[in-house]
Design a protein around this motif. Structure first.
Motif, PDB file in Angstrom:
ATOM      1  N   ARG A  22       0.734  -1.285   0.060  1.00  0.00           N
ATOM      2  CA  ARG A  22       0.026   0.037  -0.023  1.00  0.00           C
ATOM      3  C   ARG A  22       0.575   1.367  -0.024  1.00  0.00           C
ATOM      4  N   ALA A  23       2.321   1.261   0.655  1.00  0.00           N
ATOM      5  CA  ALA A  23       2.917   2.479   0.799  1.00  0.00           C
ATOM      6  C   ALA A  23       3.238   2.796  -0.655  1.00  0.00           C
ATOM      7  N   ALA A  24       3.680   1.945  -1.430  1.00  0.00           N
ATOM      8  CA  ALA A  24       4.226   2.172  -2.499  1.00  0.00           C
ATOM      9  C   ALA A  24       3.022   2.702  -3.465  1.00  0.00           C
ATOM     10  N   THR A  25       1.873   2.293  -3.444  1.00  0.00           N
ATOM     11  CA  THR A  25       0.580   2.821  -4.173  1.00  0.00           C
ATOM     12  C   THR A  25       0.338   4.248  -3.765  1.00  0.00           C
ATOM     13  N   ILE A  26       0.297   4.546  -2.547  1.00  0.00           N
ATOM     14  CA  ILE A  26      -0.017   5.819  -2.086  1.00  0.00           C
ATOM     15  C   ILE A  26       1.050   6.664  -2.552  1.00  0.00           C
ATOM     16  N   THR A  27       2.545   6.305  -2.423  1.00  0.00           N
ATOM     17  CA  THR A  27       3.474   7.137  -2.971  1.00  0.00           C
ATOM     18  C   THR A  27       3.458   7.548  -4.294  1.00  0.00           C
ATOM     19  N   ALA A  28       3.104   6.560  -5.274  1.00  0.00           N
ATOM     20  CA  ALA A  28       2.789   6.756  -6.673  1.00  0.00           C
ATOM     21  C   ALA A  28       1.664   7.659  -6.989  1.00  0.00           C
TER      22      ALA A  28
END
Length: 286
Positions: A22-28
């Motif tokens: 999820r963290a990578a998705t939010i960051t993207a």
């Protein structure tokens, strides 16, 4: 005659790389939102308005820094800088919020987003942080230019630089408050329609309609009504919080109601975020 099936190996393979979560998705999503706010990755036409607004704010900051270097007694602080550009920021928010969320509604990409392991809260957090960052940069970078101009021309040495730092930090805090409140209102309105023109008009209308109400309340004979008049509009609400918390001069007497301005600002931001989350949870459930 028997029928036989044939399995052809055309080279498809299972993904065996890292699962970023999820963290990578939010960051993207956050990074894409910040880039979109200033037109990166979009057409040249989409870059005109945000960079025009950014150019105006920087130009104003350069002029102020130049005047302060020649006139040491010129009093125009970092907090006053935000207030002087209030309507420019409103129009920036009115264009930016529909760009970040209304386009997703119109293009029908939300079902694609939520078909992945992406929660409604993740989408809201990413878009909210992206817009807060964009609005804060629009105000914070010119304030930094003003600071550099004052720091390099001060005649008080290190003590003068330290005085500028002590004024810059509250100015950046005030800019963050602007970004938080205007972003929460702007995204909530823009999330209700896929038509960017309607969303932009709705955002501007909120400020146009509420501003005259403040003027009417300040004319009432009651001193309490006069002191609480700023609560009726987001613009004067922010100014009231700045006056109460940062000691800025907004030309309004808040009396003992300063803390109420802070409470209303917090509640308004929280309410807008909760409504925005409820809106996208409903979309994700469809």
């Amino acid at each position: 005659m028997s029928e036989t099936g044939v399995i052809h190996d055309i080279g498809y393979q299972r993904y065996e790389g890292p699962r970023l979560g999820r963290a990578a998705t939010i960051t993207a999503l956050y990074g894409h939102g910040v880039r979109a706010a200033f037109g990166f990755g979009r057409s040249a036409k989409a870059k005109i308005f945000p960079w025009l607004v950014a150019g105006i704010t920087v130009l104003v900051a350069v002029i102020i820094a130049a005047v302060k270097s020649q006139v040491p007694d010129f009093e125009f602080g970092y907090v006053e800088f935000d207030d002087s550009l209030s309507w420019l920021i409103i129009f920036f928010v009115a264009i930016l919020a529909p760009t970040l969320v209304s386009r997703d509604i119109r293009a029908g990409t939300l079902p694609l987003y939520f078909s992945r392991p992406l929660r409604a809260a993740d989408y809201v957090i990413a878009k909210f942080l992206a817009m807060v960052t964009a609005v804060w940069l629009l105000l914070g970078v010119p304030q930094l230019i003003m600071f550099l101009g004052a720091a390099f021309t001060t005649e008080k040495g290190l003590s003068g630089v330290w005085d500028e730092v002590r004024e810059l930090v509250p100015g950046w805090t005030y800019s963050l408050l602007w970004a938080l409140l205007f972003t929460s209102i702007g995204l909530l309105v823009a999330s209700l329609t896929g038509k960017q023109a309607f969303a932009a008009g709705g955002i501007v209308a909120i400020f146009l309609v509420t501003t005259p109400v403040v003027g009417v309340l300040t004319q009432l004979p009651s001193s309490a009504a006069n002191q609480m008049a700023g609560l009726a509009s987001p613009m004067t609400l922010i100014s009231g919080v700045g006056s109460w918390a940062l000691g800025s001069d907004i030309g309004m007497d808040l009396g003992r109601y300063g803390p109420i301005y802070g409470i209303e600002a917090f509640c308004l931001i929280a309410a807008c975020l909760l409504l925005l989350l409820a809106r996208y949870r409903k979309v994700a459930a469809l």
